[in-house]
Design an enzyme around this catalytic site. Structure first.
Site, mmCIF file in Angstrom:
data_model
loop_
_atom_site.group_PDB
_atom_site.id
_atom_site.type_symbol
_atom_site.label_atom_id
_atom_site.label_comp_id
_atom_site.label_asym_id
_atom_site.label_seq_id
_atom_site.Cartn_x
_atom_site.Cartn_y
_atom_site.Cartn_z
ATOM 1 N N ASP A 1 6.394 2.342 6.732
ATOM 2 C CA ASP A 1 5.103 1.681 6.507
ATOM 3 C C ASP A 1 4.337 2.392 5.393
ATOM 4 O OD1 ASP A 1 2.865 0.116 6.779
ATOM 5 O OD2 ASP A 1 2.145 1.109 8.592
ATOM 6 N N HIS B 1 0.842 -1.205 0.000
ATOM 7 C CA HIS B 1 0.000 0.000 0.000
ATOM 8 C C HIS B 1 0.871 1.247 0.000
ATOM 9 C CE1 HIS B 1 0.541 1.108 4.328
ATOM 10 N NE2 HIS B 1 0.688 -0.190 4.492
ATOM 11 N N GLU C 1 -5.208 0.929 2.838
ATOM 12 C CA GLU C 1 -4.861 -0.081 3.832
ATOM 13 C C GLU C 1 -4.945 0.490 5.235
ATOM 14 O OE1 GLU C 1 -2.406 -2.653 6.478
ATOM 15 O OE2 GLU C 1 -2.176 -0.525 6.043
ATOM 16 N N GLU C 2 -4.566 1.754 5.376
ATOM 17 C CA GLU C 2 -4.579 2.390 6.693
ATOM 18 C C GLU C 2 -5.975 2.854 7.096
ATOM 19 O OE1 GLU C 2 -2.155 2.107 8.477
ATOM 20 O OE2 GLU C 2 -0.269 2.222 7.365
ATOM 21 N N GLU D 1 4.989 -5.679 3.885
ATOM 22 C CA GLU D 1 4.874 -4.939 5.145
ATOM 23 C C GLU D 1 6.146 -5.099 5.981
ATOM 24 O OE1 GLU D 1 2.701 -2.937 6.400
ATOM 25 O OE2 GLU D 1 0.739 -3.323 5.493
ATOM 26 N N ASP E 1 -0.807 4.322 0.804
ATOM 27 C CA ASP E 1 -1.433 5.288 1.702
ATOM 28 C C ASP E 1 -0.729 5.255 3.054
ATOM 29 O OD1 ASP E 1 -2.619 2.695 2.117
ATOM 30 O OD2 ASP E 1 -4.179 3.646 3.329
ATOM 31 N N HIS F 1 4.267 4.863 11.979
ATOM 32 C CA HIS F 1 3.171 5.639 12.567
ATOM 33 C C HIS F 1 3.659 6.647 13.611
ATOM 34 C CE1 HIS F 1 -0.323 2.695 11.421
ATOM 35 N NE2 HIS F 1 0.632 2.726 10.495
#
Length: 380
Positions: free
Chosen positions: A102, A69, A135-136, A164, A71, A353
């Site tokens: 990520d 992903h 995805e997030e 990931e 996003d 994050h």
């Protein structure tokens, strides 16, 4: 000319692709893949951006898939960052920015590996990339939409690797062969409001819900299974919205999150929660309603050919034999597993994050090398 995954990671970080914004990230990848001979299709559903790309013949007997992903989560307080969260700056041996870990570095590594592979040693088969911009977020129109479209179009993957971040401390030490399921349970207790000096005239939803939460949190769901640790239940909210200290409220709410292994299903856990709530209602007279959201069931790709393929490549490039694990949160691999065997492997994810998210530059090229070796070994 080989693609530099470090430069591509930096370019992707500079794309402000906070869910649900595409931010130019998928456009950039599509240009690279199209230029390398991949057939690209934008599979956007309900405004959510997704990209499907295939090199080779549709329906090939052997099709290796990558999933990832572009996003990212919001940056939070931008002033708290040491560097521009969308600057893609390289300094002190790190590449800084939201999504650096990520998982734009993982996407850059497998895009670079896939392009270099098909140009240098065109395989007898196909290589597929499925990359989502959802995805997030709710993850309902991302990888799920791609897989739905693939099924309708007769596209398929024989196996899939999700890029990931999987390693706790060092590149090469862990891969994911499964993930726990995730359920969030929302409880609403409705009683009868009253004066705190006359509790017998009220039905206290706080006490009733506290009793239920105590029962749930003190219960051992299981002792773990062959490939999974024990399931866990965590109380995440408990609210009355009551500003008065001398009033028994009429309403109380609580939320619990359960991360569960393959000894359970979302349905079996929901049934257990309903039964426990009914028992407390019978004991207290307070009605307790349950609303459950199952984000994903547990899944497992049993150790076998795919995990061994990944492990051999990782060990060859890093000297480390990755531990097959099912720890951590959930990922889009939970959707892929219904279509083909899937394993996850990527970089160290310690800063994902966080403020000042960053990836060690020295890890990115080796990750590309791992993915490239996996492709070569798969099609050998």
């Amino acid at each position: 000319m080989p693609i530099d995954p470090v430069a591509l990671t930096a370019d992707l970080v500079r794309c402000p692709s906070v869910t649900p914004e595409e931010g130019g990230a998928l456009d950039l990848i599509e240009r690279i893949l199209s230029g390398a001979g991949f057939d690209c299709t934008r599979v956007d559903r309900n405004g959510v951006p997704n990209l499907f790309a295939r090199w080779g013949r549709k329906g090939a007997n052997r099709t290796f898939g990558f999933n990832g992903h572009t996003d990212v989560v919001p940056v939070g307080d931008a002033a708290a960052w040491t560097r521009d969260p969308f600057g893609g700056e390289i300094a002190d041996g790190w590449l800084w920015g939201r999504g650096a870990t990520d998982m734009k570095s993982g996407v850059a590594a497998f895009v670079a590996a896939a392009v270099d592979f098909v140009q240098e040693t065109p395989p007898d088969g196909a290589v597929v990339l499925t990359i989502t911009g959802d995805e997030e977020g709710d993850a309902t129109d991302g990888t799920v939409a791609l897989l739905d479209w693939m099924a309708a179009e007769g596209e398929a993957m024989s196996v899939c690797l999700v890029g990931e971040p999987t390693c706790p401390e060092r590149l090469g030490e862990m891969m994911k062969i499964g993930r726990r399921g995730s359920m969030t349970a929302f409880f609403t207790a409705r009683g009868v409001q009253g004066h705190s000096a006359y509790p017998h005239r009220a039905k206290n939803p706080v006490a009733a819900l506290a009793r239920l939460i105590d029962r749930l949190s003190s219960h051992d769901l299981d002792q773990g299974t062959e490939h999974f640790d024990a399931s866990t239940l965590a109380v995440t909210t408990f609210d009355t919205g009551n500003p008065a200290t001398n009033v028994i409220p009429a309403l109380c709410r609580a939320t619990v999150n359960i991360r569960f292994n393959d000894a359970h299903s979302g349905a079996s856990l929901a049934s257990w929660l309903e039964e426990e709530a009914a028992r407390v209602t019978a004991e207290t007279g307070v009605e307790i309603a349950l609303s459950a959201k199952i984000s994903g069931e547990s899944f497992l790709t049993p150790p076998g050919e795919l995990s061994e393929l990944v492990a051999r490549a990782v060990e060859a490039e890093t000297g480390l034999r990755p531990e097959p694990s099912t720890s951590g949160g959930t990922s889009d691999a939970r959707f892929v597993r219904a279509h083909c065997p899937v394993v996850e492997f990527g970089l160290v994810g310690k800063t994902m994050h966080q403020v000042d998210e960053r990836v060690e530059v020295a890890q990115i090229e080796p990750l590309k090398a791992i993915y490239l070796r996996i492709l070569k070994d798969y099609f050998a």
